[in-house]
Design a protein around this motif. Structure first.
Motif, short mmCIF file in Angstrom:
data_model
loop_
_atom_site.label_atom_id
_atom_site.label_comp_id
_atom_site.label_asym_id
_atom_site.label_seq_id
_atom_site.Cartn_x
_atom_site.Cartn_y
_atom_site.Cartn_z
N VAL A 99 0.84 -1.20 0.00
CA VAL A 99 0.00 0.00 0.00
C VAL A 99 0.87 1.25 0.00
O VAL A 99 0.67 2.15 -0.81
N ARG A 100 1.85 1.29 0.86
CA ARG A 100 2.73 2.46 0.93
C ARG A 100 3.46 2.66 -0.39
O ARG A 100 3.51 3.77 -0.92
N LEU B 2 1.05 3.93 -3.08
CA LEU B 2 0.65 5.32 -2.88
C LEU B 2 1.80 6.29 -3.18
O LEU B 2 1.55 7.40 -3.69
N LEU C 100 1.76 6.41 -6.87
CA LEU C 100 0.57 7.16 -7.30
C LEU C 100 0.81 8.66 -7.14
O LEU C 100 0.49 9.45 -8.02
N TYR C 101 1.41 9.05 -6.02
CA TYR C 101 1.74 10.46 -5.77
C TYR C 101 2.68 10.99 -6.86
O TYR C 101 2.50 12.10 -7.36
N VAL D 232 -2.55 14.40 -6.97
CA VAL D 232 -2.42 13.75 -5.67
C VAL D 232 -1.44 14.55 -4.82
O VAL D 232 -0.31 14.82 -5.24
N SER E 147 -1.61 11.37 0.27
CA SER E 147 -0.96 10.06 0.24
C SER E 147 -0.67 9.57 1.64
O SER E 147 -0.88 8.39 1.95
N LEU F 216 -3.93 8.43 3.11
CA LEU F 216 -4.43 7.21 2.49
C LEU F 216 -3.69 5.97 2.98
O LEU F 216 -4.28 4.89 3.07
N VAL F 217 -2.41 6.12 3.33
CA VAL F 217 -1.66 4.97 3.86
C VAL F 217 -2.34 4.41 5.10
O VAL F 217 -2.35 3.21 5.32
N ILE G 273 -5.27 1.28 -5.82
CA ILE G 273 -5.42 2.51 -6.62
C ILE G 273 -6.88 2.89 -6.76
O ILE G 273 -7.23 4.07 -6.64
N ALA H 226 -7.94 4.34 -3.49
CA ALA H 226 -7.32 5.66 -3.32
C ALA H 226 -8.02 6.70 -4.18
O ALA H 226 -8.34 7.81 -3.71
#
Length: 119
Positions: free
Chosen positions: A50-51, A54, A57-58, A64, A69, A72-73, A92, A95
């Protein structure tokens, strides 16, 4: 007589704009999933997936924010018992649902679906 025996939920009818928003959401998730999967490599660590997703994704999406972020973690969990591809796509998607809800990726009228980490 017309009955729906396949599902116990009524079928929602989406307007043209809602349908376009839904398609855009799916395409965004598919596009970002491909970018993140390529960036993470073939077998990312499931413990920190997940980390890692994200962070990617950032870096991949200009809308984002870093603080989003970090938040969201703590809100999203890695789904158990699925492939890495599916896990990344699920993280994703969830998120993006939060980001849409927070007004970071645009708005649409339909409600946020229950996510795997909601159960």
């Amino acid at each position: 007589m017309n009955t729906d025996t396949a599902a116990s939920h009524p079928i929602e009818t989406l307007s043209g704009m809602e349908m376009e928003a839904a398609v855009a959401d799916v395409r965004r998730v598919q596009h970002l999933s491909a970018i993140v999967l390529e960036s993470l490599g073939p077998d990312p660590d499931r413990e920190t997936l997940v980390r890692e997703v994200l962070v990617e994704l950032y870096e991949a999406h200009p809308a984002v924010r870093l603080e989003d972020s970090l938040e969201l973690v703590h809100l999203i969990e890695c789904p158990a018992g699925c492939s890495t591809n599916t896990a990344i796509r699920t993280v994703i998607e969830e998120a993006c649902e939060y980001l849409v809800e927070w007004g970071r990726l645009g708005h649409h009228q339909f409600a946020r679906r229950a996510s795997p980490s909601d159960s």
